[in-house]
Design a protein around this motif. Structure first.
Motif, short mmCIF file in Angstrom:
data_model
loop_
_atom_site.label_atom_id
_atom_site.label_comp_id
_atom_site.label_asym_id
_atom_site.label_seq_id
_atom_site.Cartn_x
_atom_site.Cartn_y
_atom_site.Cartn_z
N MET A 1 128.99 61.82 28.63
CA MET A 1 127.68 61.79 28.00
C MET A 1 127.31 63.18 27.52
N THR A 2 126.48 63.23 26.49
CA THR A 2 126.01 64.54 26.01
C THR A 2 124.76 64.98 26.77
N LEU A 3 124.20 64.06 27.54
CA LEU A 3 123.00 64.41 28.31
C LEU A 3 123.37 65.38 29.42
N SER A 4 122.37 66.12 29.89
CA SER A 4 122.67 67.06 30.97
C SER A 4 122.35 66.48 32.34
N ASP A 5 121.82 65.28 32.36
CA ASP A 5 121.55 64.64 33.65
C ASP A 5 121.78 63.14 33.51
N ILE A 6 121.97 62.50 34.64
CA ILE A 6 122.10 61.05 34.64
C ILE A 6 120.71 60.47 34.29
N ASP A 210 127.64 70.40 26.94
CA ASP A 210 128.38 71.33 26.08
C ASP A 210 129.54 70.61 25.39
N ALA A 211 129.58 70.71 24.05
CA ALA A 211 130.60 69.97 23.29
C ALA A 211 132.01 70.44 23.64
N ASN A 212 132.21 71.74 23.83
CA ASN A 212 133.54 72.26 24.18
C ASN A 212 134.00 71.72 25.53
N THR A 213 133.07 71.60 26.45
CA THR A 213 133.41 71.07 27.76
C THR A 213 133.87 69.62 27.64
N ARG A 214 133.18 68.86 26.81
CA ARG A 214 133.58 67.45 26.64
C ARG A 214 134.99 67.36 26.06
N LEU A 225 136.79 58.98 27.74
CA LEU A 225 136.01 58.79 26.52
C LEU A 225 134.90 59.84 26.48
N VAL A 226 134.75 60.48 25.35
CA VAL A 226 133.62 61.41 25.21
C VAL A 226 132.83 61.07 23.97
N GLU A 227 131.56 61.39 24.02
CA GLU A 227 130.67 61.15 22.89
C GLU A 227 130.51 62.42 22.08
N ALA A 228 130.09 62.26 20.82
CA ALA A 228 129.71 63.36 19.93
C ALA A 228 130.75 64.48 19.88
#
Lengths: 503, 314
Positions: A1-6, A210-214, A225-228
């Protein structure tokens, strides 16, 4: 998820569409659902917990929902009309013991037109609206989710405890919640919808803003699976033998423009010129093909597109001509000020995109200055409307938007004056015909006919060039090579139950 | 000594009050309505007013501040706007996670920083000294989140030895898996303190070795090992002060490193709170971290006279 929390797990998730996509639709169900089985067409509405619904032919404020029998919450208790009423109370009745201000807040947009409700019998619910509202299914229908009253009682009437041990009717059960770290969901073996029984045992949701982390997590095999995906990661992901899934969905990356007399955009010639000045094809290429040129709020294959006569596209000569008629040109450019954010939900790559468009505008005689604020500040500005002090001198805001729902996407952009909904129609577009067309959409209860009327409204709004439409995001997702069966629907929501892991 | 302790304790109170005031004021002066992130656009005015009232945002700012301060003094840091959970419930696990990482990072930076600093101090102007000094300068200068990304690319993506992000799945006991998840972020976090400590230790050792008492010890024929211990003891007050500050930084968490590694600590929590304008969470977290920092420095101040009795006289 791109969110920082559940996202909130009690029933009405936080985190906007992403929260709804991952939590609401996994653990819970709504009365109406989206058909997410196809990638080749915009999603339509289908029965969910309600098998059918109707509107009273004489009293168009009165809706009747007939519920599916045999549905059970994860705790084993049956889902009935009384649970619908209990959940509506949870969201609206501040004096009810189950009232939860957090869920009430998250669901407020969807309950706003509801006046009253009651259980007619165990499997029939009546909902009365304040005014005739033909779009109710897009609100209460697909966006209100049902938590188990029995589980809430068992856990001592405590929503904090319920968040860790929620009970809904959805295809997954939440078995572990670690805030900001993970939510672990397992298949609900008793799920009522056998067609959507998860084809995997477990789904673990990991927040990674963080997109790089994903990207790293995907490439290292830590997630499936990763988003964005960021555009520059797409070649690497493909080179690693993984799949990049894309599709259009009801998203628009536009400029919401000021229609106040003090703004240059109050002149339709300048609005049209700006729309014709943008080289969208090359912008989409610049974004690695992860965007598609916009011709309006929605894509031309969408049932709400209609038949606009103004063709939004790249025609710099026509743009120059219109600007010339309005008294501007390359040597006498029209000056506009745009507020943008450096990042944010659905904002794609705002800085390079705006700089690209700045060049396009300069080429025809529009001098665009950019003011950058953070995402929440931009949200505040949108909600305040163009007339607010904090938007003084601003001619447009670059604010990515969802066109998933009729009111949010189209109808809300036309109402003005007393009817104006706070935060919508940012630029104060005021047009009697648009209002009339919008009202006709709300007064229409037949789905096909409503689509046709929304198409009429959309056509009119495009012809009036109410916004500057740029691109639709292609919503890139990265999937490990062993992930099979995922169908990326043209929707903000997705069906993850179809995913198979084939190693 | 008691007077020394009391005096430093008294210094703490105005500092903490100032921190609370600055933290509250700056956050409320930032552009953007704190309720915007969570306020339903279509919600009725009644609902919106009720939500604002329930969080106390309908009150004037001074009233909000003093209410918050009173609640904090009674141990209540307020309620997170976004998750509607008590700030303590959000902060406590994040503090534990950051503390775990900080302990690991401190251990790395102490061992590496002191070891390299001593070696450089004893080999002044030799190859080892130049190599260590250059490495320390690079360590301090290179953005550590960039180093984190490089470490992830090498050890997680290319070699597949370590996880790229996150924290190990919760288990009953702290084990090897927990350590695996901590290695890359801890090394990244330790980079700057290691460089700073190495350089400070080197400079202090060189300085102490010039003192006459060291020459006297040599002249008295004391073994090198004993002289080394004297040098270390005399260098330790300065090093301790630097270590205290660096430990404070590490426990404060690094927003960038924790975000790059999706490590659910205080830095990650702060980043989340900033992005969502969750003011109670931001205020509570900053206040607790600042208090920790102040207390840590207080403890360092207390420890220093034991290492250098001359300080008791001041």
């Amino acid at each position: 998820m791109t969110l920082s929390d559940i996202p909130v797990t009690t029933g009405q998730a936080s985190g906007g569409a992403e929260g709804g996509r991952f939590l609401n639709r996994s653990v819970y169900n709504a009365m109406v659902d989206w058909d997410l089985s196809r990638a080749d067409r915009p999603s339509s509405l289908i029965p969910g917990l309600a098998e059918s619904w109707s509107v009273d032919s004489k009293d168009r404020n009165l809706w009747t929902f007939r519920l599916r029998r045999g549905v059970k919450f994860h705790d084993g208790s049956p889902f009935t009309a009384h649970d619908v009423v209990w959940n509506f109370d949870k969201l609206t009745k501040t004096d009810s013991p189950q009232y939860d201000r957090l869920q009430a807040r998250n669901a407020a947009n969807w309950m706003v037109s509801v006046d009253s409700y009651r259980a007619v019998d165990d499997y029939t619910v009546e909902v009365r609206t304040k005014k005739p509202n033909g779009t109710l299914l897009y609100e209460v229908g697909v966006n209100v989710f049902y938590s188990s009253p029995r589980q809430w009682e068992t856990l001592g009437r405590d929503w904090q405890k319920f968040a860790s041990e929620p009970s809904g009717t959805g295809p997954y059960e939440l078995v572990r919640l670690v805030p900001r770290n993970r939510a672990e969901l397992v298949r609900n073996p008793d799920y009522w919808n056998k067609d959507m029984m998860p084809k995997h045992d477990r789904m673990v949701l990991r927040p990674m803003p963080d997109a790089n982390t994903r990207v790293s997590a995907l490439l290292s095999g830590q997630v499936d699976l990763v988003e964005a995906l960021p555009p520059d990661a797409v070649p690497r992901v493909k080179a690693a033998g993984m799949r990049v899934s894309t599709n259009v969905y009801p998203h628009i990356w536009p400029y919401m423009v000021s229609h106040l007399p003090s703004s240059p955009f109050s002149d339709i010639r300048i609005r049209k010129a700006a729309n014709l000045a943008i080289d969208r094809e090359n912008l989409a290429k610049f974004l690695g093909g992860l965007a598609t040129p916009a011709q309006g709020f929605v894509t031309p294959n969408h049932p709400w597109f209609g038949k606009p006569s103004f063709k939004v596209g790249y025609d710099p000569d026509a743009a120059r001509k219109l600007l010339g008629e309005a008294g501007f040109g390359k040597n006498n450019p029209v000056k506009i000020k745009v507020t943008m954010s450096a990042a944010g939900s659905g904002q794609m790559q705002p800085l390079p995109m705006n700089e690209f468009i700045q060049e396009n505008f300069r080429d025809v005689g529009i001098d665009m200055s950019l003011e950058t604020v953070d995402w929440e500040a931009l949200r505040s500005r949108r909600l305040a409307g163009v007339e607010a002090d904090l938007n003084k001198g601003v001619d447009a805001i670059n604010y990515a938007y969802s066109i998933q729902y009729p009111v949010f996407g189209l109808i809300g952009q036309t109402y003005h004056g007393q009817n104006r909904v706070k935060g919508y129609n940012w630029g104060h577009f005021a047009d009697a015909k648009a209002d009339q067309l919008a009202r006709a959409c709300l007064d229409e209860f037949d789905a096909d006919e409503q689509d046709r009327r929304l198409g009429e409204l959309h056509s009119y709004l495009v012809d009036q060039a109410v916004w500057i439409w740029v691109v639709h995001d292609m919503n890139p997702r990265g999937l490990a090579s062993h992930v099979k069966g995922f169908v990326q629907a043209q929707n903000w929501f997705q069906d993850f139950t179809r995913i198979r892991i084939e190693k | 000594m008691l007077w020394y302790v009391l005096r430093r304790l008294v210094y703490i109170l105005p500092i903490l009050f100032g921190v609370s005031l600055v933290c509250f004021s700056l956050l409320h002066l930032a552009p953007g309505d704190p309720m915007t992130a969570v306020m339903p656009e279509f919600g009725s005015e009644e609902l919106i007013e009720q939500i604002k009232r329930s969080y106390g945002f309908d009150q004037p700012l001074p009233v909000q501040y003093f209410r918050w301060l009173l609640a904090v003094l009674s141990g209540d840091l307020g309620t997170s706007i976004v998750q509607d959970r008590p700030v303590w419930n959000e902060l406590a696990p994040a503090l534990v996670n950051t503390f775990q990482l900080a302990v690991f990072g401190v251990a790395i930076s102490l061992v590496a920083g002191i070891g390299l600093g001593l070696l450089a101090g004893y080999t002044r102007r030799l190859v080892a000294d130049r190599a260590i000094t250059t490495t320390a300068i690079v360590g301090v200068s290179v953005p550590h989140y960039w180093v984190g990304l490089v470490l992830i690319a090498i050890f997680a993506v290319s070699l597949g030895w370590l996880p790229a992000m996150g924290k190990a799945p919760p288990s009953d006991a702290f084990g090897f898996d927990d350590v695996r998840y901590m290695i890359l972020p801890a090394i990244t976090l330790a980079l700057i303190p290691t460089g700073i400590i190495a350089r400070s230790v080197r400079a202090t050792v060189i300085d102490v070795r010039k003192h006459e008492f060291v020459q006297t010890l040599h002249a008295n024929g004391l073994p090198q090992r004993r002289i080394f211990l004297h040098v270390v003891k005399n260098a330790s007050p300065t090093v301790l002060a630097i270590i205290g500050i660096q430990l404070g930084h590490l426990v404060g968490g690094s927003i960038l490193v924790e975000t790059v590694f999706a490590w659910p600590g205080t830095g990650y929590l702060l980043n989340n709170a900033i992005a969502t304008r969750d003011l109670p969470l931001l205020q509570g977290t900053i206040l607790v971290l600042a208090t920790f920092f102040v207390l840590l420095n207080f403890l360092v101040d207390l420890a220093q006279p034991f290492l250098d009795p001359r300080m008791k006289r001041h």
